[in-house]
Motif scaffolding. Structure first.
Motif, PDB file in Angstrom:
ATOM      1  N   HIS A  21     -38.157  87.043 -18.962  1.00  0.00           N
ATOM      2  CA  HIS A  21     -38.835  88.175 -19.598  1.00  0.00           C
ATOM      3  C   HIS A  21     -39.789  88.907 -18.659  1.00  0.00           C
ATOM      4  N   VAL A  22     -40.147  88.292 -17.506  1.00  0.00           N
ATOM      5  CA  VAL A  22     -41.030  88.956 -16.530  1.00  0.00           C
ATOM      6  C   VAL A  22     -40.478  88.875 -15.104  1.00  0.00           C
ATOM      7  N   ALA A  23     -39.249  88.397 -14.953  1.00  0.00           N
ATOM      8  CA  ALA A  23     -38.694  88.181 -13.608  1.00  0.00           C
ATOM      9  C   ALA A  23     -38.556  89.468 -12.810  1.00  0.00           C
ATOM     10  N   ASP A  24     -38.524  90.610 -13.478  1.00  0.00           N
ATOM     11  CA  ASP A  24     -38.403  91.880 -12.761  1.00  0.00           C
ATOM     12  C   ASP A  24     -39.764  92.565 -12.546  1.00  0.00           C
ATOM     13  N   LYS A  25     -40.842  91.902 -12.931  1.00  0.00           N
ATOM     14  CA  LYS A  25     -42.189  92.473 -12.792  1.00  0.00           C
ATOM     15  C   LYS A  25     -42.736  92.207 -11.387  1.00  0.00           C
ATOM     16  N   PRO A  26     -43.627  93.065 -10.911  1.00  0.00           N
ATOM     17  CA  PRO A  26     -44.158  92.901  -9.552  1.00  0.00           C
ATOM     18  C   PRO A  26     -44.966  91.618  -9.352  1.00  0.00           C
ATOM     19  N   PHE A  27     -45.486  91.037 -10.434  1.00  0.00           N
ATOM     20  CA  PHE A  27     -46.283  89.819 -10.305  1.00  0.00           C
ATOM     21  C   PHE A  27     -45.445  88.541 -10.362  1.00  0.00           C
ATOM     22  N   PHE A  28     -44.124  88.667 -10.611  1.00  0.00           N
ATOM     23  CA  PHE A  28     -43.291  87.468 -10.705  1.00  0.00           C
ATOM     24  C   PHE A  28     -43.322  86.607  -9.440  1.00  0.00           C
ATOM     25  N   PRO A  29     -43.290  87.173  -8.219  1.00  0.00           N
ATOM     26  CA  PRO A  29     -43.352  86.304  -7.038  1.00  0.00           C
ATOM     27  C   PRO A  29     -44.586  85.384  -7.019  1.00  0.00           C
ATOM     28  N   GLU A  30     -45.692  85.861  -7.569  1.00  0.00           N
ATOM     29  CA  GLU A  30     -46.893  85.021  -7.642  1.00  0.00           C
ATOM     30  C   GLU A  30     -46.685  83.853  -8.614  1.00  0.00           C
ATOM     31  N   ILE A  31     -46.039  84.125  -9.745  1.00  0.00           N
ATOM     32  CA  ILE A  31     -45.720  83.064 -10.708  1.00  0.00           C
ATOM     33  C   ILE A  31     -44.785  82.047 -10.053  1.00  0.00           C
ATOM     34  N   GLU A  32     -43.750  82.559  -9.386  1.00  0.00           N
ATOM     35  CA  GLU A  32     -42.766  81.683  -8.745  1.00  0.00           C
ATOM     36  C   GLU A  32     -43.428  80.812  -7.673  1.00  0.00           C
ATOM     37  N   GLU A  33     -44.297  81.400  -6.873  1.00  0.00           N
ATOM     38  CA  GLU A  33     -44.999  80.638  -5.831  1.00  0.00           C
ATOM     39  C   GLU A  33     -45.868  79.547  -6.448  1.00  0.00           C
ATOM     40  N   PHE A  34     -46.618  79.906  -7.488  1.00  0.00           N
ATOM     41  CA  PHE A  34     -47.489  78.927  -8.147  1.00  0.00           C
ATOM     42  C   PHE A  34     -46.678  77.815  -8.805  1.00  0.00           C
ATOM     43  N   MET A  35     -45.680  78.160  -9.596  1.00  0.00           N
ATOM     44  CA  MET A  35     -44.935  77.162 -10.357  1.00  0.00           C
ATOM     45  C   MET A  35     -44.065  76.266  -9.482  1.00  0.00           C
ATOM     46  N   SER A  36     -43.783  76.690  -8.256  1.00  0.00           N
ATOM     47  CA  SER A  36     -43.005  75.842  -7.339  1.00  0.00           C
ATOM     48  C   SER A  36     -43.896  75.177  -6.289  1.00  0.00           C
ATOM     49  N   SER A  37     -45.204  75.303  -6.429  1.00  0.00           N
ATOM     50  CA  SER A  37     -46.129  74.809  -5.402  1.00  0.00           C
ATOM     51  C   SER A  37     -46.263  73.291  -5.367  1.00  0.00           C
ATOM     52  N   ARG A  38     -45.937  72.630  -6.434  1.00  0.00           N
ATOM     53  CA  ARG A  38     -45.945  71.160  -6.504  1.00  0.00           C
ATOM     54  C   ARG A  38     -45.159  70.727  -7.721  1.00  0.00           C
ATOM     55  N   PRO A  39     -44.792  69.458  -7.802  1.00  0.00           N
ATOM     56  CA  PRO A  39     -44.037  68.996  -8.968  1.00  0.00           C
ATOM     57  C   PRO A  39     -44.812  69.221 -10.273  1.00  0.00           C
ATOM     58  N   VAL A  40     -44.060  69.417 -11.340  1.00  0.00           N
ATOM     59  CA  VAL A  40     -44.606  69.592 -12.681  1.00  0.00           C
ATOM     60  C   VAL A  40     -44.037  68.503 -13.581  1.00  0.00           C
ATOM     61  N   MET A  41     -44.570  68.417 -14.809  1.00  0.00           N
ATOM     62  CA  MET A  41     -44.090  67.403 -15.743  1.00  0.00           C
ATOM     63  C   MET A  41     -43.700  68.045 -17.072  1.00  0.00           C
ATOM     64  N   PRO A  42     -42.414  68.354 -17.244  1.00  0.00           N
ATOM     65  CA  PRO A  42     -41.957  68.814 -18.559  1.00  0.00           C
ATOM     66  C   PRO A  42     -41.885  67.623 -19.519  1.00  0.00           C
ATOM     67  N   MET A  43     -42.177  67.908 -20.792  1.00  0.00           N
ATOM     68  CA  MET A  43     -42.141  66.878 -21.831  1.00  0.00           C
ATOM     69  C   MET A  43     -41.660  67.508 -23.131  1.00  0.00           C
ATOM     70  N   ILE A  44     -41.012  66.701 -23.933  1.00  0.00           N
ATOM     71  CA  ILE A  44     -40.693  67.099 -25.297  1.00  0.00           C
ATOM     72  C   ILE A  44     -41.605  66.293 -26.210  1.00  0.00           C
ATOM     73  N   LEU A  45     -42.336  67.021 -27.047  1.00  0.00           N
ATOM     74  CA  LEU A  45     -43.204  66.394 -28.038  1.00  0.00           C
ATOM     75  C   LEU A  45     -42.609  66.601 -29.419  1.00  0.00           C
ATOM     76  N   ARG A  46     -42.779  65.616 -30.280  1.00  0.00           N
ATOM     77  CA  ARG A  46     -42.275  65.688 -31.649  1.00  0.00           C
ATOM     78  C   ARG A  46     -43.419  65.430 -32.612  1.00  0.00           C
ATOM     79  N   GLY A  47     -43.404  66.187 -33.709  1.00  0.00           N
ATOM     80  CA  GLY A  47     -44.402  65.979 -34.750  1.00  0.00           C
ATOM     81  C   GLY A  47     -44.309  67.070 -35.792  1.00  0.00           C
TER      82      GLY A  47
END
Length: 134
Positions: free
Chosen positions: A51-77
């Motif tokens: 939804h924002v991949a074509d925006k000028p700020f996307f490279p900053e998001i991509e750089e930040f989100m790939s800067s180190r490992p992350v932890m995805p989780m599925i929560l239930r409740g």
């Protein structure tokens, strides 16, 4: 029972507050049904942020989100999507109240500790994206 996807973002991992964040979700009564640590790359980030991949700020998001490992989780409740978003506070950490995860641990709009699905449809898509094996 409803499920949602969260991602403990690079700033969360860098600050070493993942345990605190997970503890808040568990104390709220949510069950962790899947989790892993992974390094995000361009293709998954372009899909996740389509939804924002074509925006000028996307490279900053991509750089930040790939800067180190992350932890995805599925929560239930019960009503987990809305309740998790309430626990997090607004996306912009500077506007988040103290006592919320982002208000206590976040820095700004991007470095806001945790991504969370915003609807049942988004949760379903994001669960498939980050946990295709389930």
């Amino acid at each position: 029972m409803e499920e949602t996807l969260i991602i403990l973002k690079p700033d969360c991992m860098k600050k070493r507050v993942a345990g605190e964040v997970i503890s808040r979700f568990e104390k709220a009564g949510f069950e962790i049904v899947a989790s892993k640590v992974m390094q995000l790359d361009g293709p998954i980030l372009r899909e996740h942020y389509a939804h924002v991949a074509d925006k000028p700020f996307f490279p900053e998001i991509e750089e930040f989100m790939s800067s180190r490992p992350v932890m995805p989780m599925i929560l239930r409740g019960e009503d987990v999507i809305a309740k998790v978003r309430d626990l997090l506070g607004p996306t912009n950490s500077q506007e988040a109240a103290k006592g919320t995860i982002r208000g206590d641990l976040g820095t700004d709009m991007m470095q806001n500790v945790v991504h969370a699905s915003d609807s049942p449809e988004a949760a379903a898509d994001e669960k498939k994206r980050f946990f295709p094996e389930l």
